[in-house]
Design a protein around this motif. Structure first.
Motif, PDB file in Angstrom:
ATOM      1  N   PHE B 265       0.826  -1.221   0.000  1.00  0.00           N
ATOM      2  CA  PHE B 265       0.000   0.000   0.000  1.00  0.00           C
ATOM      3  C   PHE B 265       0.853   1.261   0.000  1.00  0.00           C
ATOM      4  O   PHE B 265       0.379   2.337  -0.310  1.00  0.00           O
ATOM      5  CB  PHE B 265      -0.936   0.025   1.208  1.00  0.00           C
ATOM      6  CG  PHE B 265      -2.081  -0.938   1.110  1.00  0.00           C
ATOM      7  CD1 PHE B 265      -2.960  -0.891   0.024  1.00  0.00           C
ATOM      8  CD2 PHE B 265      -2.297  -1.891   2.092  1.00  0.00           C
ATOM      9  CE1 PHE B 265      -4.026  -1.777  -0.063  1.00  0.00           C
ATOM     10  CE2 PHE B 265      -3.362  -2.785   2.002  1.00  0.00           C
ATOM     11  CZ  PHE B 265      -4.218  -2.725   0.919  1.00  0.00           C
ATOM     12  N   LEU B 266       2.114   1.116   0.392  1.00  0.00           N
ATOM     13  CA  LEU B 266       2.969   2.304   0.446  1.00  0.00           C
ATOM     14  C   LEU B 266       3.187   2.921  -0.931  1.00  0.00           C
ATOM     15  O   LEU B 266       3.685   4.043  -1.035  1.00  0.00           O
ATOM     16  CB  LEU B 266       4.315   1.972   1.105  1.00  0.00           C
ATOM     17  CG  LEU B 266       4.236   1.667   2.608  1.00  0.00           C
ATOM     18  CD1 LEU B 266       5.578   1.208   3.137  1.00  0.00           C
ATOM     19  CD2 LEU B 266       3.753   2.894   3.390  1.00  0.00           C
ATOM     20  N   LYS B 267       2.786   2.214  -1.974  1.00  0.00           N
ATOM     21  CA  LYS B 267       2.882   2.789  -3.329  1.00  0.00           C
ATOM     22  C   LYS B 267       1.828   3.882  -3.519  1.00  0.00           C
ATOM     23  O   LYS B 267       1.979   4.764  -4.350  1.00  0.00           O
ATOM     24  CB  LYS B 267       2.663   1.690  -4.383  1.00  0.00           C
ATOM     25  CG  LYS B 267       3.928   0.878  -4.656  1.00  0.00           C
ATOM     26  CD  LYS B 267       3.690  -0.095  -5.785  1.00  0.00           C
ATOM     27  CE  LYS B 267       3.915  -1.512  -5.282  1.00  0.00           C
ATOM     28  NZ  LYS B 267       3.053  -2.513  -5.879  1.00  0.00           N
ATOM     29  N   VAL B 268       0.754   3.779  -2.762  1.00  0.00           N
ATOM     30  CA  VAL B 268      -0.271   4.829  -2.811  1.00  0.00           C
ATOM     31  C   VAL B 268       0.334   6.073  -2.147  1.00  0.00           C
ATOM     32  O   VAL B 268       1.066   5.947  -1.169  1.00  0.00           O
ATOM     33  CB  VAL B 268      -1.535   4.362  -2.046  1.00  0.00           C
ATOM     34  CG1 VAL B 268      -2.601   5.441  -2.049  1.00  0.00           C
ATOM     35  CG2 VAL B 268      -2.056   3.069  -2.641  1.00  0.00           C
ATOM     36  N   PRO B 269       0.072   7.257  -2.692  1.00  0.00           N
ATOM     37  CA  PRO B 269       0.686   8.457  -2.107  1.00  0.00           C
ATOM     38  C   PRO B 269       0.443   8.562  -0.585  1.00  0.00           C
ATOM     39  O   PRO B 269      -0.664   8.298  -0.105  1.00  0.00           O
ATOM     40  CB  PRO B 269      -0.014   9.613  -2.844  1.00  0.00           C
ATOM     41  CG  PRO B 269      -0.430   9.025  -4.149  1.00  0.00           C
ATOM     42  CD  PRO B 269      -0.726   7.578  -3.895  1.00  0.00           C
ATOM     43  N   ASP B 270       1.491   8.950   0.131  1.00  0.00           N
ATOM     44  CA  ASP B 270       1.426   9.080   1.597  1.00  0.00           C
ATOM     45  C   ASP B 270       0.208   9.858   2.060  1.00  0.00           C
ATOM     46  O   ASP B 270      -0.443   9.502   3.035  1.00  0.00           O
ATOM     47  CB  ASP B 270       2.657   9.851   2.125  1.00  0.00           C
ATOM     48  CG  ASP B 270       3.897   8.968   2.158  1.00  0.00           C
ATOM     49  OD1 ASP B 270       3.805   7.814   1.691  1.00  0.00           O
ATOM     50  OD2 ASP B 270       4.932   9.452   2.649  1.00  0.00           O
ATOM     51  N   TYR B 329      -6.617   5.029  -6.999  1.00  0.00           N
ATOM     52  CA  TYR B 329      -5.341   5.493  -7.532  1.00  0.00           C
ATOM     53  C   TYR B 329      -5.052   4.810  -8.867  1.00  0.00           C
ATOM     54  O   TYR B 329      -4.663   5.448  -9.838  1.00  0.00           O
ATOM     55  CB  TYR B 329      -4.242   5.195  -6.517  1.00  0.00           C
ATOM     56  CG  TYR B 329      -2.889   5.760  -6.843  1.00  0.00           C
ATOM     57  CD1 TYR B 329      -2.731   7.108  -7.143  1.00  0.00           C
ATOM     58  CD2 TYR B 329      -1.755   4.942  -6.835  1.00  0.00           C
ATOM     59  CE1 TYR B 329      -1.483   7.628  -7.425  1.00  0.00           C
ATOM     60  CE2 TYR B 329      -0.501   5.458  -7.113  1.00  0.00           C
ATOM     61  CZ  TYR B 329      -0.372   6.801  -7.419  1.00  0.00           C
ATOM     62  OH  TYR B 329       0.866   7.312  -7.704  1.00  0.00           O
ATOM     63  N   GLU B 330      -5.300   3.519  -8.905  1.00  0.00           N
ATOM     64  CA  GLU B 330      -5.036   2.783 -10.145  1.00  0.00           C
ATOM     65  C   GLU B 330      -6.054   3.129 -11.224  1.00  0.00           C
ATOM     66  O   GLU B 330      -5.706   3.337 -12.387  1.00  0.00           O
ATOM     67  CB  GLU B 330      -5.025   1.275  -9.870  1.00  0.00           C
ATOM     68  CG  GLU B 330      -3.719   0.839  -9.201  1.00  0.00           C
ATOM     69  CD  GLU B 330      -3.801  -0.548  -8.583  1.00  0.00           C
ATOM     70  OE1 GLU B 330      -4.846  -1.226  -8.766  1.00  0.00           O
ATOM     71  OE2 GLU B 330      -2.825  -0.944  -7.904  1.00  0.00           O
ATOM     72  N   GLU B 331      -7.322   3.202 -10.828  1.00  0.00           N
ATOM     73  CA  GLU B 331      -8.378   3.511 -11.806  1.00  0.00           C
ATOM     74  C   GLU B 331      -8.173   4.910 -12.397  1.00  0.00           C
ATOM     75  O   GLU B 331      -8.340   5.124 -13.594  1.00  0.00           O
ATOM     76  CB  GLU B 331      -9.757   3.441 -11.150  1.00  0.00           C
ATOM     77  CG  GLU B 331     -10.234   2.046 -10.870  1.00  0.00           C
ATOM     78  CD  GLU B 331     -10.370   1.216 -12.126  1.00  0.00           C
ATOM     79  OE1 GLU B 331     -11.152   1.605 -13.020  1.00  0.00           O
ATOM     80  OE2 GLU B 331      -9.657   0.187 -12.238  1.00  0.00           O
ATOM     81  N   ASP B 332      -7.806   5.852 -11.528  1.00  0.00           N
ATOM     82  CA  ASP B 332      -7.626   7.228 -11.990  1.00  0.00           C
ATOM     83  C   ASP B 332      -6.575   7.307 -13.091  1.00  0.00           C
ATOM     84  O   ASP B 332      -6.647   8.149 -13.977  1.00  0.00           O
ATOM     85  CB  ASP B 332      -7.197   8.136 -10.816  1.00  0.00           C
ATOM     86  CG  ASP B 332      -8.363   8.509  -9.911  1.00  0.00           C
ATOM     87  OD1 ASP B 332      -9.517   8.292 -10.326  1.00  0.00           O
ATOM     88  OD2 ASP B 332      -8.119   9.017  -8.800  1.00  0.00           O
ATOM     89  N   VAL B 396     -12.040  15.866 -10.683  1.00  0.00           N
ATOM     90  CA  VAL B 396     -12.997  14.819 -11.069  1.00  0.00           C
ATOM     91  C   VAL B 396     -12.355  13.437 -11.051  1.00  0.00           C
ATOM     92  O   VAL B 396     -12.893  12.505 -11.645  1.00  0.00           O
ATOM     93  CB  VAL B 396     -13.655  15.118 -12.436  1.00  0.00           C
ATOM     94  CG1 VAL B 396     -14.696  16.210 -12.288  1.00  0.00           C
ATOM     95  CG2 VAL B 396     -12.632  15.519 -13.491  1.00  0.00           C
ATOM     96  N   THR B 397     -11.241  13.295 -10.350  1.00  0.00           N
ATOM     97  CA  THR B 397     -10.708  11.939 -10.166  1.00  0.00           C
ATOM     98  C   THR B 397     -11.401  11.309  -8.964  1.00  0.00           C
ATOM     99  O   THR B 397     -11.934  12.006  -8.101  1.00  0.00           O
ATOM    100  CB  THR B 397      -9.188  11.957  -9.892  1.00  0.00           C
ATOM    101  OG1 THR B 397      -8.939  12.748  -8.720  1.00  0.00           O
ATOM    102  CG2 THR B 397      -8.423  12.558 -11.081  1.00  0.00           C
ATOM    103  N   GLN B 398     -11.391   9.983  -8.913  1.00  0.00           N
ATOM    104  CA  GLN B 398     -12.047   9.283  -7.801  1.00  0.00           C
ATOM    105  C   GLN B 398     -11.332   9.589  -6.483  1.00  0.00           C
ATOM    106  O   GLN B 398     -11.949   9.670  -5.436  1.00  0.00           O
ATOM    107  CB  GLN B 398     -12.032   7.779  -8.059  1.00  0.00           C
ATOM    108  CG  GLN B 398     -12.830   7.393  -9.285  1.00  0.00           C
ATOM    109  CD  GLN B 398     -13.083   5.890  -9.327  1.00  0.00           C
ATOM    110  OE1 GLN B 398     -13.686   5.328  -8.425  1.00  0.00           O
ATOM    111  NE2 GLN B 398     -12.606   5.252 -10.376  1.00  0.00           N
TER     112      GLN B 398
END
Lengths: 295, 693
Positions: B265-270, B329-332, B396-398
């Motif tokens: 999960f650390l790949k997702v922005p802090d 994050y991935e979908e965006d 307008v991103t998730q």
């Protein structure tokens, strides 16, 4: 404990508290609150204690059955006690024990969360109940319904069944939850989740939905001219679901949105007011029954 | 004088955010009530948990102190009839005081004799007075109140029990069907209902029932547990007063625990991870230095039994939340920036100002107008254009839909992912800076231009449709944004002054035919609004209001220069060496008002002193303006002082209001031309000079 047993346990628990066990209402809706068993019956002075399971449709939450936590349709176990008993929190906590959750082994908290549904002119104060950080129940004291003051006040308790089950069964994915005897949520709901998502996001006919909204709205208005509260309310529910489908499709701009919500609210208010008037005309029959039973 | 009283209001769980104020109110209102009821006390201690508010009063007497006082009645000539009998007035007075005419004596006040009686008021027992404490309980106010059951009282949450004790005795009263008693409740799950044997045992008795009623002790306890965790695990848990206070107000018996989440999960922005942990779950994120670790620390309402259970549950919840964030994050990343921009066309920004896409188009235009005014390279100009064009795509991103506080932050990350230049990407984040007054400004030129353009559009647009902030009403945060503009142009040393900047955007709105407020009105509103912001900033630096008025005479101007002027004048006003100078300016300003023009005809000069003053003025003016343009304020004022001697000589030797109307008008014009130069610096007339000899 499988979901079926959970439901049976909650039904038994609330039945023992004097609740009428109702069945789900047969019109699509986003939450158990919208059932007339809650929304209309919590109006006026008559006592009302009820519990039921409500399948709740949230088109925008559809994820083609691929997201482990989000569903087009989930289930709520809904309880209304009017007037709210003094020990309602304790009764609720007992229900968790009945489900096998020993509060001493967990962290259970009541965290402020006030509920508001502008479309229905409804608002209440209360909490979300946290079980080890997970929101498992919405607990609300109704203050206003359909723009009318809720008096006496109803306590509304809404359990998120899948949420709670994922905790009780220790499952990561909602589709792995056991409903009964080895039958999973996935077995029952995977296909409908997928198909409803395809319908909601890809196949729904926007023009038809816009037309339906207007048609349902007109019908509700027409019925209200004849003071036919319950049928009119059914059409308001249909309006609401149609609106949710349009919203999920992303075809309603912010301004239009306010307009649609305003139209539904106007109807809901009128229905609420008329419901109370009609009950009064009938002499608030459940009030009399309650009083005479004490004599 | 050593009695104790205890009042406890037992409630269903109070909203954490109300508790701080509720404690303060309880203390203040109790103190005021004691005073009003003439009950001395030595100490008040307030307690609070999510389920109770309580106050312990120490050092109460057994009863109110007795009072001996003299009551004054009617004057003697009214008290006695002509026959020397007591009048009705005298009899009535004594009755009213619970006395009779035999108790009357006379005393003189200012030469007139008045009827008096001695009164003795016996103090009422404390116990009796305490029954009225109900008033204090009902006087507490909360931001949101509710009704429950069949009751009509509106209170913060349902009242479930009441403790009212004077020493060991119950003080009887009742609120909404709840009778007072000595019984209180322990922790919901670990404690029991207990009967308090004495008011003074409150804190210790409840401690035995797993309730730490003293809020500051509870907070200290959590702090200490956090410190222990940091030490034993080698973690950094950053201080967070707000979160600490909230968790303190969510528990009666705190036990700190930790949990972990999957490293992937650390790949997702802090920022998204921290928001999930802090805002949604009330966990403390765990760092090592600046690096976020895959752990979290929570505070449980209970003891240290079954902690692993609790941690596992919390881990599960967090996992679901982080999965969501990861999914978003991935979908965006699957939807292009251009597709996002199209979506902006469907979102209304403001009824009278169109959609978000319309706003973006304006910001783009304004940003380019600004670029033209500032010296930007061709490359920078391109970056400004692109950055402005895509500035709102992340709205307008998730991810931003779910975590609104990540606007701009996600914009930067996604812009990079989609191959935008670093300059453009950084501007996505920087456009929202400074986030609050005084916090960091954008570092890059592109970011600062975008930030100012966005804020200018918001302010000018909002005021142009009639939403000028007033009083405490500033729903769009225009004040904060105006301060942000002043801060940025100051820190970035922009060549363009704020006054021209505003006119630029006001003209742009006019040209586009936008807005509902009349052209003249909105121009005045917007300039006044900025003047007031600049004045606010100056006043915050202790510049006095006459100086503020003097330097804002022709608008905010170039704010850093305006500020320096204010600081310099604040010194000069006390500097006796400056007296001659400001007096010379005063002489000019007094007369200049009579002039009709500032066009000087040197052929009309008759005297040496006017020629000289004119020449000195012409000589210094350019230099003076240059100094101001390069922000050398002190030099500018020095240059201005060159005028002082020739001005005095002029007035000492020349009669301005001479007979010859042409010569007179020319002399006035000369003075006006000088006054115009002075006004460029400040309105010296507005300053209250305070030089001492």
């Amino acid at each position: 404990m499988d979901i079926q047993t959970m439901i049976l346990t909650l039904q038994k628990h609330w039945s023992d508290q004097g609740c009428i066990l109702m069945q789900a209402y047969d019109t699509e809706k986003g939450a158990g609150t919208m059932s007339p068993m809650t929304l209309l019956r919590s109006l006026g002075p008559e006592p009302w204690n009820v519990a039921y399971v409500e399948p709740s449709r949230r088109p925008a939450d559809g994820r083609y059955g691929e997201n482990p936590n989000r569903l087009y349709q989930h289930h709520q176990f809904q309880v209304i006690m009017k007037p709210s008993p003094d020990n309602i929190q304790e009764i609720y906590l007992e229900s968790l024990k009945a489900l096998g959750i020993d509060p001493k082994q967990h962290d259970i908290r009541f965290v402020e969360d006030n509920w508001e549904n502008p479309t229905l002119g409804a608002a209440g104060l209360g909490w979300e109940v946290w079980l080890d950080g997970m929101e498992i129940t919405q607990f609300t004291y109704f203050q206003q319904i359909g723009g009318l003051e809720a008096k006496p006040v109803s306590a509304e308790i809404t359990y998120g069944i899948e949420r709670l089950a994922s905790y009780i069964q220790d499952k990561e994915n909602v589709f792995d939850l056991e409903w009964t005897n080895g039958v999973t949520v996935g077995d029952i709901f995977s296909q409908p989740e997928y198909e409803h998502s395809v319908y909601t996001f890809e196949e729904s006919d926007e023009q038809m939905l816009f037309d339906l909204f207007t048609t349902y709205e007109k019908e509700a208005e027409k019925l209200m001219e004849k003071d036919l509260v319950f049928p009119a309310y059914d059409y308001v529910l249909k309006c609401s679901h149609t609106f949710n489908l349009l919203d999920a499709k992303g075809v309603i701009s912010v301004t239009e949105r306010t307009g649609y919500i305003g139209r539904v609210r106007k109807l809901a208010r009128k229905i609420a007011k008329t419901y109370v008037e009609k009950r009064e005309e009938l002499g608030f029959p459940m009030l009399e029954e309650e009083e005479s039973s004490h004599e | 004088m050593n009695k104790q009283a205890l009042f406890e209001i037992g409630l269903e769980e109070l909203p954490a955010r109300f508790i701080d104020d509720a404690e303060k109110q309880l203390e203040e209102k109790t103190a005021a009530w004691l005073q009003k009821n003439r009950l001395p006390s030595e100490q008040l201690t307030v307690f609070s948990t999510p389920r109770r508010l309580a106050v312990l009063i120490d050092g109460l007497p057994e009863k109110q102190p007795d009072i001996e006082e003299k009551a004054k009645g009617p004057a003697k000539h009214i008290a006695l009839t002509e026959d020397g009998e007591w009048s009705k007035a005298a009899i009535g007075f004594t009755k009213g005081q619970g006395k009779n005419v035999d108790d009357i004596y006379f005393e003189e006040i200012k030469g007139v004799e008045y009827v008096h009686v001695d009164k003795y008021i016996e103090g009422v027992s404390t116990e009796a007075i305490l029954q009225e404490f109900k008033d204090v309980i009902l006087s507490l106010t909360f931001p949101k109140n509710m009704r429950w059951g069949n009751r009509s009282l509106k209170y913060v949450r349902p009242i479930r029990w009441l403790v009212a004790l004077f020493e060991e005795a119950v003080i009887p009263f009742e609120i909404e069907g709840v009778e007072t008693g000595a019984g209180t409740k322990g922790h919901r799950f670990l404690g029991e209902e207990i009967i308090l044997s004495h008011a003074g045992t409150y804190e210790s008795a409840l401690k035995g029932q797993y309730v730490m009623v003293d809020r500051s002790k509870r907070m200290e306890d959590i702090k200490q547990q956090l410190v222990d965790f940091q030490q034993s695990k080698g973690w950094d848990i950053h201080e967070d007063e707000e979160l600490l206070m909230e968790v303190t107000d969510l528990v009666e018996y705190p036990t700190v625990f930790s949990g972990s989440f999957d490293e992937s999960f650390l790949k997702v922005p802090d920022e998204a991870l921290i928001t999930s942990m802090k805002e949604h779950q009330r966990y403390f994120p765990v760092h090592q230095g600046d690096a976020l670790l895959p752990y979290f620390v929570g505070v449980r309402n209970g003891d240290d039994q079954h902690l692993r259970n609790v941690a596992r549950g919390n881990e599960k919840v967090l996992r679901a939340r982080l999965s969501d964030a990861q999914f978003f994050y991935e979908e965006d990343q699957k939807v292009s920036i251009e597709a996002r921009l199209e979506k902006l066309q469907t979102i209304v920004y403001q009824e009278d100002l169109g959609t978000l896409a319309d706003k973006v188009a304006r910001v783009e235009d304004i940003a380019l107008l600004l670029s033209d005014e500032l010296s930007v390279s061709a490359e920078e100009r391109e970056h400004v254009e692109r950055a402005a064009h895509i500035s709102k795509f992340d709205l307008v991103t998730q991810m931003v839909d779910e975590f609104t506080n990540l606007q701009g932050i996600m914009g930067e990350k996604y812009a990079k992912i989609f191959g935008e230049s670093d300059a453009v990407a950084a501007a996505m984040r920087e456009q929202y800076m400074p986030k609050q007054a005084g916090s960091a400004s954008p570092e890059t030129k592109v970011g600062s231009i975008l930030s100012v353009a966005d804020k200018l559009d918001t302010i000018v647009g909002t005021i142009a449709i009639g939403n000028l902030p007033s009083g405490s009403q500033d729903p769009y945060g225009l004040r904060r944004q105006a301060l942000g503009i002043l801060q940025i142009v100051g820190e970035h040393d922009w060549e363009i002054d704020v006054t021209s900047l505003l006119d630029l955007v006001i003209d742009y709105y006019k040209q586009k035919g936008l807005g509902t407020v009349s052209e003249e009105q909105r121009r005045a509103d917007i300039h006044d609004f900025f003047d007031a912001r600049a004045a606010y900033l100056l006043r915050k630096e202790d510049v006095e209001s006459d100086i503020v008025e003097a330097v804002l005479v022709s608008g905010v101007g170039h704010y850093p220069v305006t500020r320096q002027k204010a600081i310099l004048l604040s010194k000069k006003r006390n500097d006796s060496d400056f007296r001659e100078v400001h007096e010379s300016f005063g002489r000019v300003l007094n007369m200049a008002g009579k002039a009709e023009s500032s066009t000087v005809d040197s052929s009309l000069f008759e005297k040496e002193e006017e020629t000289r003053l004119h020449d000195v003025h012409l000589d210094m003016e350019k230099e003076f303006r240059n100094y101001l343009a390069t922000a050398q304020v002190e030099k500018a004022l020095e240059t201005l002082t060159l005028l002082a001697a020739p001005i005095h000589e002029f007035f000492d030797n020349i009669m301005v209001m001479t007979e010859d109307s042409e010569v007179r008008a020319n002399r006035l014009a000369l003075l006006k031309s000088i006054a115009d130069t002075l006004y460029v610096f400040a309105d010296f007339h507005a300053v209250q000079w305070k030089q001492h000899n």
